[in-house]
Design an enzyme around this catalytic site. Structure first.
Site, PDB file in Angstrom:
ATOM      1  N   THR A 138     117.003  37.919  51.580  1.00 32.74           N
ATOM      2  CA  THR A 138     116.694  37.446  52.930  1.00 32.74           C
ATOM      3  C   THR A 138     116.620  38.640  53.864  1.00 32.74           C
ATOM      4  O   THR A 138     117.587  39.384  54.014  1.00 32.74           O
ATOM      5  CB  THR A 138     117.754  36.453  53.431  1.00 32.74           C
ATOM      6  OG1 THR A 138     117.826  35.352  52.522  1.00 32.74           O
ATOM      7  CG2 THR A 138     117.396  35.936  54.818  1.00 32.74           C
ATOM      8  N   LYS A 150     124.417  38.610  58.727  1.00 34.53           N
ATOM      9  CA  LYS A 150     123.189  39.410  58.778  1.00 34.53           C
ATOM     10  C   LYS A 150     121.974  38.543  59.072  1.00 34.53           C
ATOM     11  O   LYS A 150     121.125  38.879  59.898  1.00 34.53           O
ATOM     12  CB  LYS A 150     123.045  40.148  57.448  1.00 34.53           C
ATOM     13  CG  LYS A 150     121.783  40.962  57.265  1.00 34.53           C
ATOM     14  CD  LYS A 150     120.751  40.226  56.403  1.00 34.53           C
ATOM     15  CE  LYS A 150     121.252  39.985  55.000  1.00 34.53           C
ATOM     16  NZ  LYS A 150     120.245  39.287  54.147  1.00 34.53           N
ATOM     17  N   LYS A 190     113.103  30.845  55.969  1.00 40.06           N
ATOM     18  CA  LYS A 190     114.491  31.018  55.502  1.00 40.06           C
ATOM     19  C   LYS A 190     115.445  31.184  56.678  1.00 40.06           C
ATOM     20  O   LYS A 190     116.556  30.644  56.672  1.00 40.06           O
ATOM     21  CB  LYS A 190     114.582  32.231  54.573  1.00 40.06           C
ATOM     22  CG  LYS A 190     116.015  32.591  54.118  1.00 40.06           C
ATOM     23  CD  LYS A 190     116.683  31.473  53.322  1.00 40.06           C
ATOM     24  CE  LYS A 190     118.137  31.801  52.999  1.00 40.06           C
ATOM     25  NZ  LYS A 190     118.298  32.853  52.002  1.00 40.06           N
TER      26      LYS A 190
END
Length: 288
Positions: A93, A236, A168
């Site tokens: 990701t 993150k 995502k």
């Protein structure tokens, strides 16, 4: 097609295992070579360059953008293989912008690129039921789709490069807020003296039901904070989502709160634990 796989962590190891089960000729690389050697049926490479030399498609499943850059452009990176026509698939990701920049850089080496992040956690990785969101050229996606189907159940072609990562991040916003809701619901129930199992029965059979309720609430109830997905990784992802939201003047207030909470979880030394460990942040606030 010969497949290379780089990054054999919580997600990567079972994903690579499912490729072997599906009959793919697999070459793997991991910074800790001993972990790669535990993957029965795979050839072990000593560098990303060696993986590329032995593959038609190379998949990365690592932590963040700097790791992907090192895999690709480092001293023994993928591009050093000089293998034009190679397809590189980043299933980590990262930000949509990073995906676009990476695709452009790789095109100079004659390498095609897909961004294909996943959701479903370690459970989905083990069972081969991941949801995979793919951005890039549709013609390249169609070539790689059978490989995706060895690892996932729901394969979504989203659109141009970066769109897989964009979708995502939307997913991660909902995942993070679901965990906040579960933790706060559990704490409120306990304050009333309500049995954890009774809360679980209600949440898992009514309108509040979700993957977070089904999979992570029982872990919290048992005090199991081992990672299916690490808190530091979700932090993150939320940072990427908020950076984009701020650039678009989108008021993602819940996401901002969730990022603060996961920042706090990392700061108390639980970044390598599962996202369900968020309850420890609340417990620390209660104890003060």
């Amino acid at each position: 097609m010969k497949v290379g796989f780089i990054g054999l962590g919580i997600m990567g190891f079972p994903m690579a295992s499912n490729l072997i089960k599906a009959g793919y000729d697999l070459t793997v690389y991991n910074r800790t070579i001993e972990k790669a050697e535990k993957l029965k049926g795979a050839k072990v490479a000593r560098s990303p360059k060696e993986v590329a030399e032995n593959s038609d498609v190379v998949i990365s499943m690592v932590t963040d953008a700097p790791d992907v850059e090192e895999i690709l452009f480092g001293e023994n990176g993928v591009v050093k293989s000089n293998k034009r026509g190679l397809i590189f698939v980043d299933m980590s990701t990262n930000s949509p912008e990073f995906a676009k920049k990476t695709a452009k850089r790789l095109s100079e080496y004659g390498i095609e690129f897909l961004d294909a992040p996943v959701t479903g956690g370690d459970k989905g990785a083990r069972e081969g039921t991941l949801t995979i969101m793919v951005g890039g050229k549709e013609s390249i996606f169609k070539q790689v789709e059978p490989i995706f189907r060895a690892m996932g159940k729901t394969i979504i072609y989203v659109g141009d490069v970066g769109s897989g990562q964009a979708l995502k991040l939307c997913n991660q916003v909902v995942v993070a807020l679901n965990m906040v809701a579960v933790v706060e619901g559990l704490l409120l129930a306990r304050s009333f003296g309500i049995d954890d199992e009774k809360l679980f029965t209600v949440l898992s059979t009514g309108a509040a039901n979700s993957f977070t309720v089904q999979y992570y609430l029982p872990k919290i109830m048992k005090g199991d904070f081992e990672p299916g997905f690490k808190a530091a990784h979700l932090k993150k992802d939320l940072k990427y989502a908020l950076e984009i939201a701020n650039s678009k003047s989108l008021p993602l207030l819940g996401t901002s709160l969730a990022l603060q909470l996961y920042n706090a979880m990392v700061s108390i030394g639980m970044g390598e634990k599962g996202t369900q460990g968020l309850i420890k942040v609340y417990e620390k606030m209660i104890s003060k």
